[in-house]
Design an enzyme around this catalytic site. Sequence first.
Site, short mmCIF file in Angstrom:
data_model
loop_
_atom_site.label_atom_id
_atom_site.label_comp_id
_atom_site.label_asym_id
_atom_site.label_seq_id
_atom_site.Cartn_x
_atom_site.Cartn_y
_atom_site.Cartn_z
N ASN A 482 -10.30 28.82 13.90
CA ASN A 482 -9.56 28.83 15.16
C ASN A 482 -9.48 30.27 15.65
O ASN A 482 -8.59 31.03 15.27
CB ASN A 482 -8.17 28.25 14.95
N ASP A 483 -10.41 30.64 16.51
CA ASP A 483 -10.50 32.01 17.01
C ASP A 483 -9.22 32.49 17.68
O ASP A 483 -9.07 33.67 17.96
CB ASP A 483 -11.61 32.08 18.07
N CYS A 484 -8.38 31.55 18.02
CA CYS A 484 -7.21 31.88 18.83
C CYS A 484 -5.92 31.99 18.02
O CYS A 484 -4.86 32.26 18.58
CB CYS A 484 -7.04 30.86 19.93
#
Length: 811
Positions: A482-484
Amino acid sequence: MKYGFFDDINKEYVITTPKTPLPWINYLGSKDFFGIISNTAGGYDFYKDAKLLRLTRYRYNNCPYDSNGRYYYIKDNENVWNPGWQPTQTPLDSYECRHGLGYSTFESSKNNLRAKLTAFVPIKDNVEINKLELTNDSENVKTLDLFSYVEFCLWNAEDDCTNFQRNFSTGEVEIIGSTIYHKTEYRERRNHYAIYHVNHEIDGFDTDRATFTGFYNSPANPDAVNEGISRNSVAHGWSPIGSHHLKVTLQPNESVSFIFLLGYCENKQEEKFEALNVINKAPAKELIAKYSTDEQVDTALKELKDYWNSLLSKFNVETGNEKLNRSVNIWNQYQCMVTFNMSRSASYYESGMGRGMGFRDSSQDLLGFVHLIPSRARERIIDIANTQFEDGSAYHQYQPLTKTGNLNVGSGFNDDPLWLIAGTCAYIKETGDYTILDEECTFNSDSTNKASLFEHLRRSFNYTVTHKGPHGLPLIGRADWNDCLNLNCFSDTPGESFQTTGPSSGPVAESVFIAGLFVKYGKEYVTLCNELGLDEEATACEKEIDTMIEAITTHGWDGKWFIRAFDANSNPVGSHVNEEGQIFIESQGMCVMAEIGLDNGMALDALNSVKEKLDTKYGIMLQQPAYSTYHLELGEISSYPPGYKENAGIFCHNNPWIVCSETIVGHGNRAFELYKKTNPVFLEDIEDIHRTEPYAFCQMVAGKDAPSFGEGKNSWLTGTAAWTFATISQFILGIKPDFKGLRIDPCIPSDWDKYDCVRVFRGKTYNIHVLNPEHVEKGVKSIKVNGTLLSSTIIDPVLGTNTVEVEVVLG
Ligand code: BGC
Ligand code: NOJ
């Protein structure tokens, strides 16, 4: 409303109106030269790298959204129209666009004139071929003017749309006969140029955009076309284009065809010029000679179709469900090839300038691609490994042309290294080829610093072992899958990149997701160690895996589901103690896929919690409740309005993780129900809500908190393609390449009676017939291989003849 239909016989999607809810695109090209083409013939071409070697210009964020492409104008007296409707948008009497596998056709008519445009990139050459056939369906002689149009990009797409002070003075072309040569920067450091050619004598040309359109007009109403006269402009700087003018006379019922070529040509450094600043045209002449006649072009198109038929014959299923067959046999596999080729670089939502090839993305793309062309998967694995750092960490992205790591983004995404194990093991399971482990791969692309691929995987494994936080769980670094979830970012300055701001890794923030990933792919690493006779290492790694499972069950369990992470203050994320973001999909999916908690009820509880808290009619949301405010300690995830992207959108990529997990616990009915929810082929009837192409998965569907609940976004370049294909083929249909052979272990809806599948595996063709007389969801009662009963669910690849008959009875 429906905007088209599937033509399964021809493996095409037929679009019946140019006004689709969003541009519905297709990809041309299979290896080096690519084109993106929309249902109005919009899009652009590039060679190898959408950022560094772009042939034609496209204006993202334009109005209308889909502007610029390969456009053909037909001027039939006062009627000026385009076979793909854009850019003139002249109403057509008929329109049909067919997106096929690697080609698109547009067939339209106006005023009893019919045009058929076929666009494709042949397998063997770096050229987009546009064959345009015009037919006079009227009873009168028609005298027409035909104009072609492409706008050249000055190669580096980023520079092209920023550095105007320079670019307005650099553009250069040569025009010889019917060939327009775009040679900007060839005089200095480039050794390549583009050609735009037509196989007829021309009546004029234009290469300067403003001269062609008129300075205050646009491609929607170019002066040259309206007046029926080319200006024969020679571009010097400004915006070079390619446009041919052809006068056409057609008797009643007569047809004529034109072959336009947009090609990429390269010369050796020492053979660049034939005279002072005159380009050496030998490669162009060679290319043109190969595609000058209808026969040559038709043969090349047939080769392309045969190529795809042969690729798709490696996995073909016949179930009683037409949509399922269509998705599995055609479109899902096709998209797996596209994501393999593009990674996350170029689509209508990825500008081609940003992200290049992702370390984790391309590794995962292999899961759905490796059966199609294993040799290319092998090359890709080595390319990816070459960018890894010595300590096992990885560049998050690399550029396809240079194959070197992208410095702007750097490293520090701590899940990245483990995905290399996933991709490599998928390759070995498919092929049985362990020699890949001996391949010498560089660290950080430094040819003086190399080690075997196996050593790279060892460092991937050890990177997690040596980067743990206070709970014994893996440190998250900048972010994990989850890059965020940017737990170490703490960005309070607008415009800062969430991906790269802050310390790349703190000593505290931990990821339960990476822990699950480590267990899942760590087990595969152990299998490799065993295979290589590294027994001690295998035992030591098993211990590490057990320690990790212990840490997950002790610290990563919230009571009814797996916690997602611990933030930089060691507070849980994805726990009932949080007000928002109480439960996340990723840790449930990855931990159950890693078979954690199968024996103590945790896995079942986690899946029940997903059903209760995250499920919707359009798929499973990434987390709930959505963050309603910005959280400094969480980063980008809380920057999105509720229901979009990682903030509680339905992220299609990890929906299959839950589907897969459901099969692991034996729930075939639930698995298939979920499988259908995000599959575009099953959503054709709700296109006004879904909006993206019915033949391509999108990254995200707006979640229930969003005003546009159910709306798809960011179609095509997503790990959804590979994960969905792996899930349906291996876990639902249960045909699973394994280290020791082909494992058959389906988990299907109980109302299925039977299905058949053809699977080419390690050189043999397996005709698999699965029968379900007792209507179970899971459980293999017997497997017969060429009539002989097997004692396990794995078919030994040395068994049987070249065609192997497999009969499986469930019960
Ligand atoms: C997106 C992510 C994406 C990341 C890549 C973010 O804005 O929400 O989905 O992976 O950018 O840089
Ligand atoms: C898209 C990125 O390409 C992928 O790497 C990432 O895992 C997902 N977004 C989730 O953030």
